[in-house]
Design an enzyme around this catalytic site. Structure first.
Site, mmCIF file in Angstrom:
data_model
loop_
_atom_site.group_PDB
_atom_site.id
_atom_site.type_symbol
_atom_site.label_atom_id
_atom_site.label_comp_id
_atom_site.label_asym_id
_atom_site.label_seq_id
_atom_site.Cartn_x
_atom_site.Cartn_y
_atom_site.Cartn_z
ATOM 1 N N GLU A 8 41.578 -13.922 45.889
ATOM 2 C CA GLU A 8 41.306 -14.273 47.312
ATOM 3 C C GLU A 8 42.589 -14.118 48.274
ATOM 4 O O GLU A 8 43.669 -14.359 47.964
ATOM 5 C CB GLU A 8 41.206 -15.847 47.179
ATOM 6 C CG GLU A 8 42.089 -16.747 46.519
ATOM 7 C CD GLU A 8 41.718 -18.090 46.105
ATOM 8 O OE1 GLU A 8 42.102 -18.811 46.948
ATOM 9 O OE2 GLU A 8 40.772 -18.219 45.266
ATOM 10 N N ASP A 95 40.410 -20.079 56.639
ATOM 11 C CA ASP A 95 41.465 -20.941 55.575
ATOM 12 C C ASP A 95 42.782 -21.199 56.655
ATOM 13 O O ASP A 95 43.288 -20.197 56.585
ATOM 14 C CB ASP A 95 41.843 -20.402 54.338
ATOM 15 C CG ASP A 95 42.621 -21.368 53.385
ATOM 16 O OD1 ASP A 95 42.617 -22.328 53.811
ATOM 17 O OD2 ASP A 95 43.026 -21.193 52.270
ATOM 18 N N SER A 102 37.507 -14.204 49.832
ATOM 19 C CA SER A 102 37.341 -14.417 48.453
ATOM 20 C C SER A 102 36.566 -13.592 47.903
ATOM 21 O O SER A 102 35.393 -13.752 48.002
ATOM 22 C CB SER A 102 37.123 -15.984 48.323
ATOM 23 O OG SER A 102 38.336 -16.737 48.803
ATOM 24 N N ALA A 103 37.035 -12.567 46.962
ATOM 25 C CA ALA A 103 36.239 -11.802 46.108
ATOM 26 C C ALA A 103 35.188 -12.365 44.998
ATOM 27 O O ALA A 103 35.613 -13.426 44.416
ATOM 28 C CB ALA A 103 37.137 -10.672 45.461
ATOM 29 N N HIS A 156 45.960 -14.859 46.490
ATOM 30 C CA HIS A 156 45.994 -15.759 45.234
ATOM 31 C C HIS A 156 45.073 -14.869 44.174
ATOM 32 O O HIS A 156 44.170 -14.221 44.484
ATOM 33 C CB HIS A 156 45.362 -17.192 45.635
ATOM 34 C CG HIS A 156 46.200 -18.009 46.333
ATOM 35 N ND1 HIS A 156 45.800 -19.174 46.855
ATOM 36 C CD2 HIS A 156 47.434 -17.695 46.864
ATOM 37 C CE1 HIS A 156 46.798 -19.694 47.689
ATOM 38 N NE2 HIS A 156 47.794 -18.698 47.653
#
EC number: 3.4.-.-
Length: 505
Positions: A8, A95, A102-103, A156
């Site tokens: 992400e 965000d 976000s994959a 992340h």
């Protein structure tokens, strides 16, 4: 290898024609412009299902209290709450003050590279679509981690683990690895310190923002090990390890090794005791100091103290992890992907030890440093020159014709692991071997009938008195092998839900 993994990335955003533009507003414009270009009407935009979100749950067994009041209610129509699920199973949303991609869940680290790279193409398209709106300010998006003013935003990683693995074992086994892996996975940064005021170059964009060894939060007091306990799966069986220390990578080998080596080290933590492989001897004396020390030495000669008194370089620590992972991989049934990761890891460490510039076609930080050194020599600049920060930023520009990384790729100076055809296919299509397939295909086929979705649910609005939630708590179910024939056999969302909710005979 079949560990569920995913990335992400919060993208940096700027509006060159309007430096005072509100980044929350411009991020919202980017997400909504992409939705509009995809033909998704606002009234039919699938919402995110927040009901199962628990970001304050700590893996150490408690919930972090909110400062006051009940949990906030998210209005999906508010500025800053723009949110959509893509047909490839990914989530695109705002965000804080950044657009985030976000994959979808993958099981193969190389697949994860493909769907992470697809996020770059999504963001490039989003900015292009905003520019086509009359009166809208032009946006530029960057796959990086710092704004040059003291703030950092996240890239992340997520890894599904067995709930049976003690969290203390994760902390012990993973900390020295995460501290040292930046010699391979760093994306490179001009400037030292959170604001980058001290002249110099360091391996990682994220390291100066790591403050504690273990912590729950992701925007302050960031930890080497993050303790968020939000599995997005069956909580009795799984935990999701949320890794926040990593950089946003553009080089595909950097991303491949970041995800692949971490997944194999987690195998080592989970399976190592059965093979008499121990990691407790690698404990660091001062882990947070070690993060900073390794990052700030591009020569890779800096040593950090271990708890037992030894002094090792980041490369030496990585070599120890490599040797122990290789021993584990050799003890198991043949696994071509794991073997390739081990081979690539060893090759990169050998090259870094010989001369980091030998990796300038493979890894982000050597590629960026080579660009910067060339520019410094041509222009006779010291590391304090402001123009170097601009080169740093331009490296991460997602535009294929402007970003310096992408221009290196175009002229054959950066090695690719995947094809552009694979990346463009991943922009539209989900991985086939996880629940992302069910989520993405439901959006593609029946998007107008889906009220909301999340990682572990799809909620249908079939026109009745109540919505119908289809749970997807098992990440390996919902694959093409599992539901592909079912999806092909139905003509409507009503038929699909009837089939899924029918009582077994």
């Amino acid at each position: 290898m079949q560990r569920i993994i995913g990335t992400e990335v919060e993208y940096g955003i700027s509006s060159p024609s309007d430096p005072t533009a509100n980044p929350i507003l411009t991020s919202t414009q980017a997400v909504l412009a992409y939705a509009a270009a995809a033909g998704i009407q606002r009234a039919k935009r699938t919402r995110w299902d927040y009901e199962v979100e628990s970001p304050l749950r700590d893996a150490r067994g408690f919930d972090l209290s909110r400062s006051a009041g009940p949990p906030p209610v998210v209005d999906a129509d508010e500025v800053g709450a723009a949110n959509m699920i893509l047909t490839n199973g990914a989530r695109l949303y705002v965000d804080h003050a950044h657009p985030e991609y976000s994959a979808p869940e993958c099981t193969d680290p190389l697949d994860a590279v493909i769907w992470d790279k697809a996020g770059e193409r999504v963001m490039e398209a989003a900015a292009r679509h905003v520019a086509s709106v009359p009166g809208a300010a032009k946006l530029q998006l960057y796959k990086n981690n710092v704004d040059g003013k003291g703030a950092s935003y996240g890239s992340h990683e997520n890894y599904l683990m067995s709930r049976q693995t003690p969290f203390s074992a994760i902390i012990t086994g993973l900390t020295p690895f995460l501290v040292s892996r930046q010699v391979v996975t760093g994306s490179g940064r001009v400037g030292i310190g959170p604001s980058g005021d001290e002249p110099g170059f360091q391996l990682s964009q994220r390291s100066d923002y790591i403050e504690v060894e273990v912590g729950l939060e992701t925007t302050l007091k960031r930890g080497i090990i993050n303790t968020r306990d939000e599995p997005h799966a069956d909580a009795d069986r799984y935990r999701r390890l949320h890794v926040i220390i990593g950089d946003a990578n553009l080089a595909e080998t950097s991303t491949y090794l970041k995800l692949g080596t971490t997944a194999l080290v987690l195998d080592l933590i989970e399976e190592g005791p059965a093979h008499a492989i121990d990691l407790t001897d690698l404990a660091l004396a001062r882990p947070v100091h070690a993060v900073h020390a390794i990052s700030r030495d591009p020569s890779l000669r800096a040593t950090v103290a271990l708890a037992d008194g030894r002094e090792l370089t980041g490369l030496a620590l990585q070599r120890i992890y490599l040797d122990r992972v290789a021993k584990l991989v050799d003890s198991r049934d043949p696994d071509p992907r794991a073997a390739d990761i081990v081979e690539t890891w060893a090759h990169v460490l050998d090259q870094l030890e010989r001369d980091p510039m030998d990796c300038a076609e493979l890894l982000d930080w050597p590629a960026k440093l080579r660009l910067l050194d060339g520019f410094r020599q041509r222009e006779n600049l010291s590391w304090s020159a402001p123009r170097l920060h601009l080169v740093d930023l331009q490296y991460s520009d997602v535009r294929l014709d402007k970003g310096l990384y992408n221009r290196l790729v175009a002229r054959g100076s950066m090695k690719r692991l995947v094809t552009e055809h694979q990346v463009l296919s991943a922009v539209e299509n989900p991985p086939t071997d996880t629940r992302a397939y069910f989520r993405g295909e439901c959006l593609r086929r029946f998007g107008a009938d889906i009220a909301a979705a999340s990682w572990d649910s799809v909620i249908f609005d079939l026109g009745g008195d109540s919505l119908v939630r289809i749970p997807t708590l098992e990440p390996l179910r919902g694959s093409k092998a599992h539901v592909g024939a079912l999806l092909d056999s139905v003509d409507s969302a009503v038929e699909l839900v009837e089939q899924l909710t029918a009582e077994p005979r």
